[in-house]
Design a protein around this motif. Structure first.
Motif, PDB file in Angstrom:
ATOM      1  N   VAL A 149       0.868  -1.179   0.000  1.00  0.00           N
ATOM      2  CA  VAL A 149       0.000   0.000   0.000  1.00  0.00           C
ATOM      3  C   VAL A 149       0.901   1.224   0.000  1.00  0.00           C
ATOM      4  CG1 VAL A 149      -1.829   1.261   1.182  1.00  0.00           C
ATOM      5  CG2 VAL A 149      -1.765  -1.254   1.304  1.00  0.00           C
ATOM      6  N   ILE A 150       0.797   2.044  -1.037  1.00  0.00           N
ATOM      7  CA  ILE A 150       1.614   3.253  -1.152  1.00  0.00           C
ATOM      8  C   ILE A 150       0.701   4.460  -0.959  1.00  0.00           C
ATOM      9  CG2 ILE A 150       3.206   4.577  -2.590  1.00  0.00           C
ATOM     10  CD1 ILE A 150       3.831   2.010  -4.112  1.00  0.00           C
ATOM     11  N   ASP A 151       0.899   5.162   0.142  1.00  0.00           N
ATOM     12  CA  ASP A 151       0.054   6.300   0.506  1.00  0.00           C
ATOM     13  C   ASP A 151       0.735   7.591   0.046  1.00  0.00           C
ATOM     14  OD1 ASP A 151      -1.619   8.139   1.616  1.00  0.00           O
ATOM     15  OD2 ASP A 151      -1.354   7.487   3.696  1.00  0.00           O
ATOM     16  N   VAL A 186      -0.594  -4.043  -5.626  1.00  0.00           N
ATOM     17  CA  VAL A 186      -0.089  -2.736  -5.201  1.00  0.00           C
ATOM     18  C   VAL A 186      -1.255  -1.758  -5.227  1.00  0.00           C
ATOM     19  CG1 VAL A 186       1.513  -0.843  -5.645  1.00  0.00           C
ATOM     20  CG2 VAL A 186       2.194  -3.195  -6.187  1.00  0.00           C
ATOM     21  N   PHE A 187      -1.526  -1.141  -4.088  1.00  0.00           N
ATOM     22  CA  PHE A 187      -2.574  -0.123  -3.986  1.00  0.00           C
ATOM     23  C   PHE A 187      -1.889   1.237  -3.796  1.00  0.00           C
ATOM     24  CE2 PHE A 187      -4.385  -4.075  -2.430  1.00  0.00           C
ATOM     25  CZ  PHE A 187      -5.618  -4.136  -3.077  1.00  0.00           C
ATOM     26  N   VAL A 188      -2.089   2.139  -4.727  1.00  0.00           N
ATOM     27  CA  VAL A 188      -1.564   3.500  -4.608  1.00  0.00           C
ATOM     28  C   VAL A 188      -2.748   4.395  -4.271  1.00  0.00           C
ATOM     29  CG1 VAL A 188      -0.193   5.314  -5.683  1.00  0.00           C
ATOM     30  CG2 VAL A 188       0.127   2.928  -6.386  1.00  0.00           C
ATOM     31  N   ILE A 216      -4.890   2.280  -8.612  1.00  0.00           N
ATOM     32  CA  ILE A 216      -4.596   3.660  -8.242  1.00  0.00           C
ATOM     33  C   ILE A 216      -5.891   4.369  -7.839  1.00  0.00           C
ATOM     34  CG2 ILE A 216      -3.652   5.856  -9.064  1.00  0.00           C
ATOM     35  CD1 ILE A 216      -1.912   4.259 -10.994  1.00  0.00           C
ATOM     36  N   PHE A 217      -5.843   5.045  -6.672  1.00  0.00           N
ATOM     37  CA  PHE A 217      -7.031   5.704  -6.136  1.00  0.00           C
ATOM     38  C   PHE A 217      -6.713   7.157  -5.780  1.00  0.00           C
ATOM     39  CE2 PHE A 217      -7.380   1.219  -5.201  1.00  0.00           C
ATOM     40  CZ  PHE A 217      -8.702   0.909  -5.540  1.00  0.00           C
TER      41      PHE A 217
END
Length: 385
Positions: A149-151, A186-188, A216-217
């Motif tokens: 998870v990339i914040d 991978v969640f960005v 990507i969100f």
């Protein structure tokens, strides 16, 4: 991709690859892990074998296998590199959260050498691989991936410096060469407009298979929290990210598990001024537009090659290579520019082969300015270590 999902022709190629690498495959590598190298080279057995061999050489040369036990990261990266492991997803894969937007990249890169920065990211990756192995033992199923998870919250244009982009490209190349297909998802999240600038540089390096794992969100927290909870149980996520996990003191960000970065105090900054050469150093002049080659003969494999150098009148390009008996050059450290007029550069590698090593100090990019080089090189035999 998992072994069980291969079609018949892919399974044949996997068997060929497994046979080809059987003699140097580490015993702890599962079939699913070995498959990653084949997927990374589009099921070309010869290319996948070459890739795997080069990575195993890289691990030996840079002492990666013992990095968790034998290397102590600088305090500043442990405190301010915004990342941490929080649990496992529904498939047993470790979940790592990178609060990238909150990292003071300028401060970090002013506080550690590029070598130590890259090494710390490898250190964290090796921690994740150890978690994969431990999760495999617990679940009784092979675990070969991680969920990331990339914040991007708080990301600003000030973080996207030339130095950051250069280090980021080096990091991307290193990971693609040595940790292929390492993520399951991978969640960005919390992506600002500036993200497209960063992603433009990285996207060409990513395979279609990797891009397919990427979600990507924007700042719509409900949307990305719902997406995370489809893959990760609430008990394995901090409250801040949509789960139920809190610190012992009730902190919803779980700061005991995740560093949230922040501005790096300038007390950590490396002192940048003309370094003083040591008494044991040899000096030489490198004219403008010229290079200096230093050949080192290593008599015993597994010797440790150490070096340090400084320059006057500006920075220098540095490269290290091994010359195989057939005359082929094996690049160990690619040519890179070092600010050795401001910081003394130090490094070491394990010479996994005996023979000729070539250090190159390259001033060819300078049209008018000579560089005065001071250097010291030491070879420590295995019996003396």
């Amino acid at each position: 991709m998992e072994l069980a999902k291969l079609n018949p022709s892919q399974r044949i190629l996997f068997n060929q690859f497994a046979d080809a690498v059987a003699n140097y495959r580490p015993p702890e590598w599962t079939d699913d892990y070995v498959l990653k190298w084949l997927v990374a080279r589009d099921f070309d057995v010869q290319k996948a074998e070459a890739m795997l061999l080069q990575s195993l050489e890289w691990r030996q040369i840079h002492q990666i296998d013992g990095i968790l036990e034998n290397w102590t990261p600088p305090e500043v990266v442990k405190k301010y590199y915004a990342m941490g492991s929080v649990g496992s997803d529904k498939f047993g894969c470790p979940v790592w959260i990178n609060a990238f937007g909150r990292m003071d990249m300028v401060g970090l890169l002013q506080s550690v050498s590029k070598r130590d920065y890259l090494r710390y990211v490898v250190y964290v990756t090796e921690m994740s691989h150890r978690q994969m192995h431990q999760n495999s033992l617990v679940t009784g199923k092979p675990v070969s991936y991680q969920t990331l998870v990339i914040d991007m919250a708080e990301l600003s244009i000030n973080q996207i410096t030339k130095q950051f982009m250069e280090v980021g490209m080096d990091l991307t190349r290193m990971f693609l060469a040595n940790y292929p297909e390492g993520v399951r998802r991978v969640f960005v999240i919390n992506v600002p407009q500036i993200f497209s600038t960063v992603f433009t540089f990285v996207k060409p390096f990513l395979s279609p298979a990797t891009l397919a794992k990427l979600s990507i969100f924007s700042h719509d927290s409900k949307m990305w929290k719902d997406a995370l909870l489809e893959e990760i149980d609430a008990s394995q996520l901090p409250v801040h990210y949509g789960g139920t996990m809190v610190d012992p003191d009730g902190n919803p960000m779980c700061l005991t598990k995740i560093s949230m970065g922040g501005q790096v105090p300038k007390t950590y900054y490396l002192e940048r001024k003309q370094p003083v050469p040591g008494n044991q150093m040899i000096s030489d002049l490198i004219p403008a537009g010229k290079r200096k080659l230093i050949e080192i003969t290593v008599d015993e494999a597994k010797s440790l090659l150490r070096w340090e150098f400084v320059t006057e009148e500006g920075d220098i390009n540095f490269q290290l290579a091994y010359m195989r008996e057939n005359g082929e050059e094996m690049l160990i450290l690619p040519r890179d520019r070092y600010e050795s007029h401001q910081l003394m550069e130090k490094g070491e590698i394990v010479c996994i082969y005996s023979g000729r090593y070539i250090m190159e100090f390259d001033n060819s990019y300078s049209y008018f300015r000579y560089k005065k080089l001071w250097y010291n090189i030491d070879v420590v035999k295995p019996t003396n270590r």
